[in-house]
Write a protein that holds these residues in place. Structure first.
Motif, PDB file in Angstrom:
ATOM      1  N   VAL A 191       0.779  -1.190   0.054  1.00  0.00           N
ATOM      2  CA  VAL A 191       0.119   0.032   0.049  1.00  0.00           C
ATOM      3  C   VAL A 191       0.870   1.120  -0.072  1.00  0.00           C
ATOM      4  CG1 VAL A 191      -1.733   1.051   1.227  1.00  0.00           C
ATOM      5  CG2 VAL A 191      -1.794  -1.487   1.466  1.00  0.00           C
ATOM      6  N   PRO A 192       1.270   1.918  -1.077  1.00  0.00           N
ATOM      7  CA  PRO A 192       1.904   3.104  -1.199  1.00  0.00           C
ATOM      8  C   PRO A 192       1.296   4.325  -0.753  1.00  0.00           C
ATOM      9  CG  PRO A 192       0.971   2.556  -3.361  1.00  0.00           C
ATOM     10  CD  PRO A 192       0.240   1.557  -2.415  1.00  0.00           C
ATOM     11  N   SER A 204      11.507   3.625 -14.388  1.00  0.00           N
ATOM     12  CA  SER A 204      12.585   2.878 -14.853  1.00  0.00           C
ATOM     13  C   SER A 204      13.917   3.309 -13.927  1.00  0.00           C
ATOM     14  CB  SER A 204      12.787   3.306 -16.470  1.00  0.00           C
ATOM     15  OG  SER A 204      13.073   4.601 -16.546  1.00  0.00           O
ATOM     16  N   GLN A 205      13.794   4.540 -13.609  1.00  0.00           N
ATOM     17  CA  GLN A 205      14.892   5.097 -12.781  1.00  0.00           C
ATOM     18  C   GLN A 205      14.146   5.097 -11.253  1.00  0.00           C
ATOM     19  OE1 GLN A 205      15.994   8.950 -14.152  1.00  0.00           O
ATOM     20  NE2 GLN A 205      17.472   7.924 -15.800  1.00  0.00           N
ATOM     21  N   ARG A 206      15.014   4.741 -10.198  1.00  0.00           N
ATOM     22  CA  ARG A 206      14.687   4.878  -8.910  1.00  0.00           C
ATOM     23  C   ARG A 206      13.390   3.583  -8.724  1.00  0.00           C
ATOM     24  NH1 ARG A 206      12.520   9.180  -7.039  1.00  0.00           N
ATOM     25  NH2 ARG A 206      12.832   8.889  -4.731  1.00  0.00           N
ATOM     26  N   ARG A 207      13.747   2.601  -9.337  1.00  0.00           N
ATOM     27  CA  ARG A 207      12.622   1.498  -9.592  1.00  0.00           C
ATOM     28  C   ARG A 207      11.851   1.229  -8.323  1.00  0.00           C
ATOM     29  NH1 ARG A 207      14.240  -4.428 -11.591  1.00  0.00           N
ATOM     30  NH2 ARG A 207      12.235  -5.470 -11.058  1.00  0.00           N
ATOM     31  N   PHE A 208      12.534   0.892  -7.358  1.00  0.00           N
ATOM     32  CA  PHE A 208      11.996   0.354  -5.995  1.00  0.00           C
ATOM     33  C   PHE A 208      11.527   1.375  -5.315  1.00  0.00           C
ATOM     34  CE2 PHE A 208      15.672  -2.144  -7.181  1.00  0.00           C
ATOM     35  CZ  PHE A 208      15.076  -3.408  -7.738  1.00  0.00           C
ATOM     36  N   THR A 209      11.084   2.641  -5.752  1.00  0.00           N
ATOM     37  CA  THR A 209      10.309   3.588  -4.918  1.00  0.00           C
ATOM     38  C   THR A 209       8.897   3.763  -5.660  1.00  0.00           C
ATOM     39  OG1 THR A 209      10.962   5.530  -6.536  1.00  0.00           O
ATOM     40  CG2 THR A 209      12.443   5.161  -4.746  1.00  0.00           C
ATOM     41  N   ALA A 210       8.510   2.978  -6.699  1.00  0.00           N
ATOM     42  CA  ALA A 210       7.349   2.912  -7.075  1.00  0.00           C
ATOM     43  C   ALA A 210       6.596   1.575  -6.790  1.00  0.00           C
ATOM     44  CB  ALA A 210       7.383   3.267  -8.694  1.00  0.00           C
ATOM     45  N   PRO A 211       5.244   1.798  -6.827  1.00  0.00           N
ATOM     46  CA  PRO A 211       4.497   0.527  -6.605  1.00  0.00           C
ATOM     47  C   PRO A 211       4.956  -0.842  -7.154  1.00  0.00           C
ATOM     48  CG  PRO A 211       3.235   2.282  -6.625  1.00  0.00           C
ATOM     49  CD  PRO A 211       4.549   2.769  -6.925  1.00  0.00           C
ATOM     50  N   VAL A 212       4.925  -0.899  -8.497  1.00  0.00           N
ATOM     51  CA  VAL A 212       5.619  -2.028  -9.089  1.00  0.00           C
ATOM     52  C   VAL A 212       6.771  -2.398  -8.700  1.00  0.00           C
ATOM     53  CG1 VAL A 212       6.133  -3.042 -11.278  1.00  0.00           C
ATOM     54  CG2 VAL A 212       4.208  -1.597 -11.172  1.00  0.00           C
ATOM     55  N   THR A 367      17.170   6.645   3.802  1.00  0.00           N
ATOM     56  CA  THR A 367      16.027   7.700   3.752  1.00  0.00           C
ATOM     57  C   THR A 367      14.541   7.090   3.804  1.00  0.00           C
ATOM     58  OG1 THR A 367      16.114   7.572   1.305  1.00  0.00           O
ATOM     59  CG2 THR A 367      17.713   9.043   2.640  1.00  0.00           C
ATOM     60  N   HIS A 368      13.790   7.778   3.357  1.00  0.00           N
ATOM     61  CA  HIS A 368      12.148   7.383   3.271  1.00  0.00           C
ATOM     62  C   HIS A 368      11.829   6.611   2.260  1.00  0.00           C
ATOM     63  CE1 HIS A 368       8.129   8.447   4.305  1.00  0.00           C
ATOM     64  NE2 HIS A 368       7.731   8.574   3.190  1.00  0.00           N
ATOM     65  N   THR A 369      12.555   6.308   0.967  1.00  0.00           N
ATOM     66  CA  THR A 369      11.921   5.590  -0.103  1.00  0.00           C
ATOM     67  C   THR A 369      12.744   4.365  -0.180  1.00  0.00           C
ATOM     68  OG1 THR A 369      13.147   6.987  -1.513  1.00  0.00           O
ATOM     69  CG2 THR A 369      11.218   7.595  -1.189  1.00  0.00           C
ATOM     70  N   GLY A 370      13.736   4.046   0.863  1.00  0.00           N
ATOM     71  CA  GLY A 370      14.477   2.938   0.536  1.00  0.00           C
ATOM     72  C   GLY A 370      14.051   1.636   1.219  1.00  0.00           C
ATOM     73  N   TYR A 371      12.927   1.534   1.672  1.00  0.00           N
ATOM     74  CA  TYR A 371      12.778   0.153   2.407  1.00  0.00           C
ATOM     75  C   TYR A 371      12.325  -1.241   1.645  1.00  0.00           C
ATOM     76  CZ  TYR A 371      11.618   3.609   6.226  1.00  0.00           C
ATOM     77  OH  TYR A 371      11.912   4.548   7.037  1.00  0.00           O
ATOM     78  N   PHE A 372      12.233  -1.049   0.188  1.00  0.00           N
ATOM     79  CA  PHE A 372      11.878  -1.962  -0.779  1.00  0.00           C
ATOM     80  C   PHE A 372      12.969  -2.281  -1.612  1.00  0.00           C
ATOM     81  CE2 PHE A 372       8.008  -0.930   0.825  1.00  0.00           C
ATOM     82  CZ  PHE A 372       7.215  -2.176   0.944  1.00  0.00           C
ATOM     83  N   GLN A 373      14.449  -1.652  -1.162  1.00  0.00           N
ATOM     84  CA  GLN A 373      15.508  -1.717  -1.954  1.00  0.00           C
ATOM     85  C   GLN A 373      16.143  -3.226  -1.754  1.00  0.00           C
ATOM     86  OE1 GLN A 373      16.936   0.650  -3.965  1.00  0.00           O
ATOM     87  NE2 GLN A 373      18.523  -0.594  -4.817  1.00  0.00           N
ATOM     88  N   PRO A 374      16.478  -4.069  -2.726  1.00  0.00           N
ATOM     89  CA  PRO A 374      17.022  -5.100  -2.504  1.00  0.00           C
ATOM     90  C   PRO A 374      18.196  -5.210  -1.712  1.00  0.00           C
ATOM     91  CG  PRO A 374      16.328  -4.910  -4.890  1.00  0.00           C
ATOM     92  CD  PRO A 374      16.138  -3.763  -4.154  1.00  0.00           C
ATOM     93  N   GLY A 375      18.532  -6.166  -0.661  1.00  0.00           N
ATOM     94  CA  GLY A 375      19.779  -6.187  -0.132  1.00  0.00           C
ATOM     95  C   GLY A 375      19.409  -5.594   1.394  1.00  0.00           C
TER      96      GLY A 375
END
Length: 412
Positions: A191-192, A204-212, A367-375
């Motif tokens: 839930v974004p 396509s950039q900063r991919r893991f900050t978007a819902p997909v 930071t605020h948008t990095g929670y779903f970043q791999p690793g």
């Protein structure tokens, strides 16, 4: 000291209440300054494209299939499920092809039927936007937006994608499934927060900050964490989110509307798989408002980078789900006043110990948008919750505090 003959002055009142009130006023001032800077009026998306949806609903309301009336588009999930269970494959396909904007967004309809309907809706919407992009009567900005939307619709319609909902009205609503929703033993829903719509659904950039990107990353992490457990993850931009950090982001109006949609989604999921919600930023406000009406199959409610859940503690959520929270040390949301006054603000801080959530490590999130970043440790914890591997979750405190009371984890 008492002096005979002199009236005694009353004791000086405590300054604590005054200081508390002053802090609240200062915090509220920060919120209002933020709103003034970002704009009170730039909060609503345009309503272009509303006509096709209305026309589709009107056609559906008047339609019948083989002599039988169709259920209302706003019918309860159980009514919709019962109706589609009585149809054969050919009848479901006819409805999906004939009324795609309705069937594709109809909670309770089979997932595969909705995928088919939304594929057709995407093709139709793409044609509309391509025509707008070529219309010289429109402004260059409108034509550019139309072209972006056409490209987005083409991307969503690529082979193999499973679009569970799609409505091009205004900024648009959309959700996508990763995995086999019908066979999944565990289902996760991402839930974004703010600025989640059709155009920002994937990047396509900063991919893991978007819902997909967020949902795809979680799905891969869950498969790695539990290869033998069939899972599915839903990227859910199925509510109208606030645009930017404006008045809608500081109030609960859109969260209330989003909560109703989230409740419907979770009630409509097929089978009896356990469900975990992963609620980021303003998405945690939506989850907080929805919590008390979610079905019992929702076993875990996880918030990351939360501005609050519109309650003062986890008990006020009135949910049987486990409540988890995390926040990275570099997340700017920590500086947002965690309070509610006059409808502005979202209440207590979910990572404050007194809130009562199970506090998770967010190591590496940045930071605020990095929670779903791999690793990252945050994504690793999400995957463990999503697959039910609670025994290896890493708590924020470095001990087993967040795992306590969960059967089979070894926590006291």
């Amino acid at each position: 000291m008492n002096v005979p003959g002199l009236a005694q002055l009353p004791p000086a009142p405590s300054r604590a209440p005054a200081l508390t009130a002053l802090r609240m006023l200062l915090a509220l001032a920060v919120v209002f300054v933020m709103l003034a800077i970002t704009g009170w009026t730039a909060v609503h998306r345009p309503e272009a494209g509303v006509a096709p949806r209305r026309a589709a609903l009107a056609s559906w309301a008047a339609a019948r299939i083989d002599g039988h009336p169709l259920p209302p588009a706003d019918a309860p999930v159980r009514t919709v499920k019962r109706f589609f269970a009585g149809l054969d494959g050919a009848q479901r396909a006819r409805l999906a092809d004939g009324y795609p904007l309705v069937v594709g967004n109809l909670d309770g309809a089979p997932a595969t039927t909705r995928y088919r309907a939304n594929l057709r809706s995407l093709a139709q919407a793409q044609q509309v936007e391509e025509a707008r992009a070529a219309d010289v009567a429109l402004t260059p900005a409108d034509r550019a937006t139309a072209l972006r939307r056409a490209h987005r619709f083409a991307s969503l319609a690529e082979p193999g994608r499973q679009i569970l909902s799609f409505d091009p009205t205004g900024g648009g609503l959309v959700s996508e499934v990763f995995g086999d929703l019908d066979r999944a033993r565990r289902v996760s829903v991402v839930v974004p927060g703010v600025d989640s719509d059709l155009l920002t659904f994937e990047r396509s950039q900063r991919r893991f900050t978007a819902p997909v990107g967020m949902a795809g990353s979680l799905y891969e992490a869950e498969r790695a964490a539990a290869p033998g457990t069939p899972t599915a993850v839903i990227a859910w931009a199925g509510y109208t989110s606030p645009t930017g950090v404006g008045v809608d982001a500081a109030t609960g109006r859109l969260a209330v509307e989003g909560a109703e949609r989230l409740e419907s989604l979770t009630a409509a999921l097929p089978g009896d798989a356990g469900v975990a919600l992963f609620c980021h930023s303003y998405g945690s406000v939506v989850c907080g408002v929805a919590a008390h009406d979610l079905p019992r199959r929702v076993t875990d409610l996880v918030v990351a980078g939360s501005p609050g859940m519109r309650v003062e503690n986890a008990a006020e959520l009135n949910t049987s789900a486990r409540v988890w929270a995390m926040r990275d040390s570099g997340d700017w949301i920590a500086d947002v006043p965690h309070m509610e006054l006059g409808g502005v603000g979202h209440g207590a801080d979910p990572v404050a110990p007194e809130f009562g959530a199970r506090l998770l490590s967010s190591a590496g999130a940045k930071t605020h948008t990095g929670y779903f970043q791999p690793g990252t440790g945050s994504l690793d914890n999400f995957a463990k919750i999503g697959t039910g591997a609670f025994g290896s979750i890493v708590c924020a405190t470095g001990n087993d505090a967040c795992r306590r009371g969960i059967s089979g984890t070894g926590g006291a």
